[in-house]
Design an enzyme around this catalytic site. Structure first.
Site, PDB file in Angstrom:
ATOM      1  CB  CYS A   1      -9.779  23.808  18.778  1.00  0.00           C
ATOM      2  SG  CYS A   1     -10.138  25.511  17.798  1.00  0.00           S
TER       3      CYS A   1
ATOM      4  N   GLY B   1       0.813  -1.133  -0.083  1.00  0.00           N
ATOM      5  CA  GLY B   1      -0.081  -0.091  -0.023  1.00  0.00           C
ATOM      6  C   GLY B   1       0.813   1.261  -0.143  1.00  0.00           C
TER       7      GLY B   1
HETATM    8  C1  PLP Z   1      -2.413  -2.546   5.300  1.00  0.00           C
HETATM    9  C2  PLP Z   1      -2.219  -4.104   4.861  1.00  0.00           C
HETATM   10  C3  PLP Z   1      -1.490  -3.882   3.679  1.00  0.00           C
HETATM   11  C4  PLP Z   1      -0.338  -2.908   3.325  1.00  0.00           C
HETATM   12  O1  PLP Z   1       0.390  -2.501   3.995  1.00  0.00           O
HETATM   13  P1  PLP Z   1       1.723  -1.363   3.762  1.00  0.00           P
HETATM   14  O2  PLP Z   1       2.297  -1.033   4.892  1.00  0.00           O
HETATM   15  O3  PLP Z   1       0.817  -0.056   3.138  1.00  0.00           O
HETATM   16  O4  PLP Z   1       2.309  -1.813   2.519  1.00  0.00           O
HETATM   17  C5  PLP Z   1      -1.114  -5.362   2.982  1.00  0.00           C
HETATM   18  N1  PLP Z   1      -1.847  -6.262   3.456  1.00  0.00           N
HETATM   19  C6  PLP Z   1      -2.617  -6.171   4.421  1.00  0.00           C
HETATM   20  C7  PLP Z   1      -3.468  -7.419   4.901  1.00  0.00           C
HETATM   21  C8  PLP Z   1      -2.781  -4.907   5.130  1.00  0.00           C
HETATM   22  O5  PLP Z   1      -3.818  -4.974   6.026  1.00  0.00           O
END
Ligand code: PLP
Length: 446
Positions: A360, A265
């Protein structure tokens, strides 16, 4: 990574003028570059890259990645639905969730694949799927690693996945329900230590020996990116090469040629986005105090500093090509000069500023110390920074628009803008209105 390397000053001014601030701005070229790098992940017998869509779930981004051949990891039933609405095929979606959605039967029927993340989920899925159906299981391999405690999702202190010592129970439930476990999944955290990630990959590969029908091993995401210079990004080629060899060794020993899945991600999006904001006030707390830049954004768009003590690079872009914009704060021009160089695009003296958000609470702090959300860590920025100047906050593509203290202080959700490879900015989410914030509110009838 300098925010202006993603969003050059002239375009920043143009976007601010057309769409207003604050705004989330993404670079298509950068997103495509990261996707290409992920698709080149070393693998022995095939690779599926799934975008962990919780990082940046805008439909335009999902479509862009889909065109490049990526599949998707959804963290909730709602994310799966969102991807489908964006045009993703259900069979391109893998769901790994802490909470099975109410419409799980429909999602399964449509072709969404699922990794059972607990024994009870496995039971439930077994009750819904036909005999002989394939299923994935998420296993907690016993070790975790994350950039912060909050993003470590493996090991004995994490509730994610089925504890590795319970594999006999997984097999028993699967047999009883007539399910075939064909995919094994591990994800140990965001911002994982590359060495731990590699060790866990080896562990996970070993676990496939308990599952004779597994044909796919999903090693999750968690690959680090360097948002600021002091951080070090994970080299996918370097971490992937030994894993590829391990897949080949397993094939040599057992004849099993496992397909690899990864689920980045952060890696795919973090350094592809800039939060574009405006300095809306400058103030100080006396001679021995602090100098503050108050921004027209905050935890309402970017929660990571408040939540994790995350570090994001920040640059000031003068409002008007260095021409005074009429509102000049005395303080902004009279404070202590702490260094020279790197002024608002024009060079010049810098001063230490504390950057705060518009909510705030003092916790709405952008210039915090690494890992310490409450500790002020002033940033050297152009001493001449004044009200109306733009502030570009980098590393803001992942877990920013998607993970903010939305509508706190009743600030509307900021727009999202995708800058195409042609250099043109296009609106991909409108700014929210007050009307929309209030639309579900009802007064009790007496
Ligand atoms: C959040 C998540 C990812 C991605 O993690 P990153 O650190 O953003 O690469 C991949 N697999 C699962 C199951 C996740 O929950």
């Amino acid at each position: 990574m300098k925010p202006t390397s993603i969003l050059v000053p002239t375009l920043a001014r143009q976007i601010a003028a057309v769409f207003g601030t604050p705004a989330h701005v993404y670079s298509q070229a950068a997103l495509e570059r990261q996707a290409a790098a992920a698709l080149a992940f070393p693998n022995a017998f095939g690779l599926t890259v799934r975008f962990a869509m919780k990082a940046l779930p805008n439909a335009a981004v999902l479509q862009l990645f889909r065109r490049m051949g990526l599949h998707f990891d959804a963290s909730s039933g709602f994310e799966a639905r969102r991807a489908i609405r964006a045009g993703v095929l259900p069979c391109e979606i893998s769901l790994s969730t802490q909470e099975l959605p109410a419409d799980i039967a429909e999602l399964l029927g449509a072709g969404v694949t699922v990794n059972a993340c607990s024994l009870s989920q496995l039971e439930t899925l077994g009750g819904l799927l036909p005999a002989g159906a394939e299923i994935g299981v998420r296993v907690n391999p016993g070790r975790g690693s994350g950039g912060t405690g909050k993003t470590n999702v493996g090991g004995p202190d994490a509730s994610f996945g089925i504890w590795h010592e319970r594999i006999p129970e997984i097999l028993a439930v699967a047999t009883r329900c007539g399910l075939r476990v064909t995919r094994l999944h591990t994800h140990i955290g965001s911002g994982s230590d590359p060495q731990v990630w590699q060790q866990v990959s080896a562990l996970s590969l070993g676990l496939t020996r308990h599952f004779p029908e597994v044909v796919t091993l999903n090693l999750g995401g968690g690959y680090k990116v360097a948002r600021v210079e002091s951080e070090k990004g994970t080299d996918l080629q370097a971490v992937g090469a030994p894993v590829k060899e391990a897949f080949e060794r397993l094939a040599g020993e057992t004849g099993r040629q496992l397909r690899l899945e990864i689920e980045p991600g952060t890696f795919l999006t973090a350094n592809c986005g800039v939060l574009l904001a405006r300095v809306q006030d400058v103030c100080d707390t006396g001679e021995n105090g602090r100098r503050f830049l108050k921004l027209d954004t905050g935890m309402t768009e970017l929660l990571r500093p408040s939540l994790y003590g995350a570090q994001h690079p920040m640059e000031i872009v003068a409002a008007d090509d260095g021409v005074a914009n009429g509102v000049v704060s005395d303080v902004a021009n009279g404070g202590v000069v702490s260094g020279v160089g790197g002024g608002a695009g024009e060079g010049g003296a810098t001063a230490d500023f504390v950057l705060v958000g518009h909510c705030c609470e003092s916790g709405d702090l952008f210039s915090c110390a690494p890992g310490e959300p409450e500790t002020l860590a002033p940033r050297a920025l152009p001493a001449a920074t004044r009200r109306g100047d733009l502030c570009l906050i980098g590393g803001a593509g992942a877990y920013c628009a998607s993970m903010s203290a939305k509508n706190y202080n009743s600030f509307p959700e900021a727009p999202e803008i995708l800058v195409g490879v042609d250099g043109c900015p296009r609106l991909v989410r409108r700014r929210q209105t007050l009307e929309q914030i209030l639309q579900n509110e009802v007064l009790p009838e007496d």
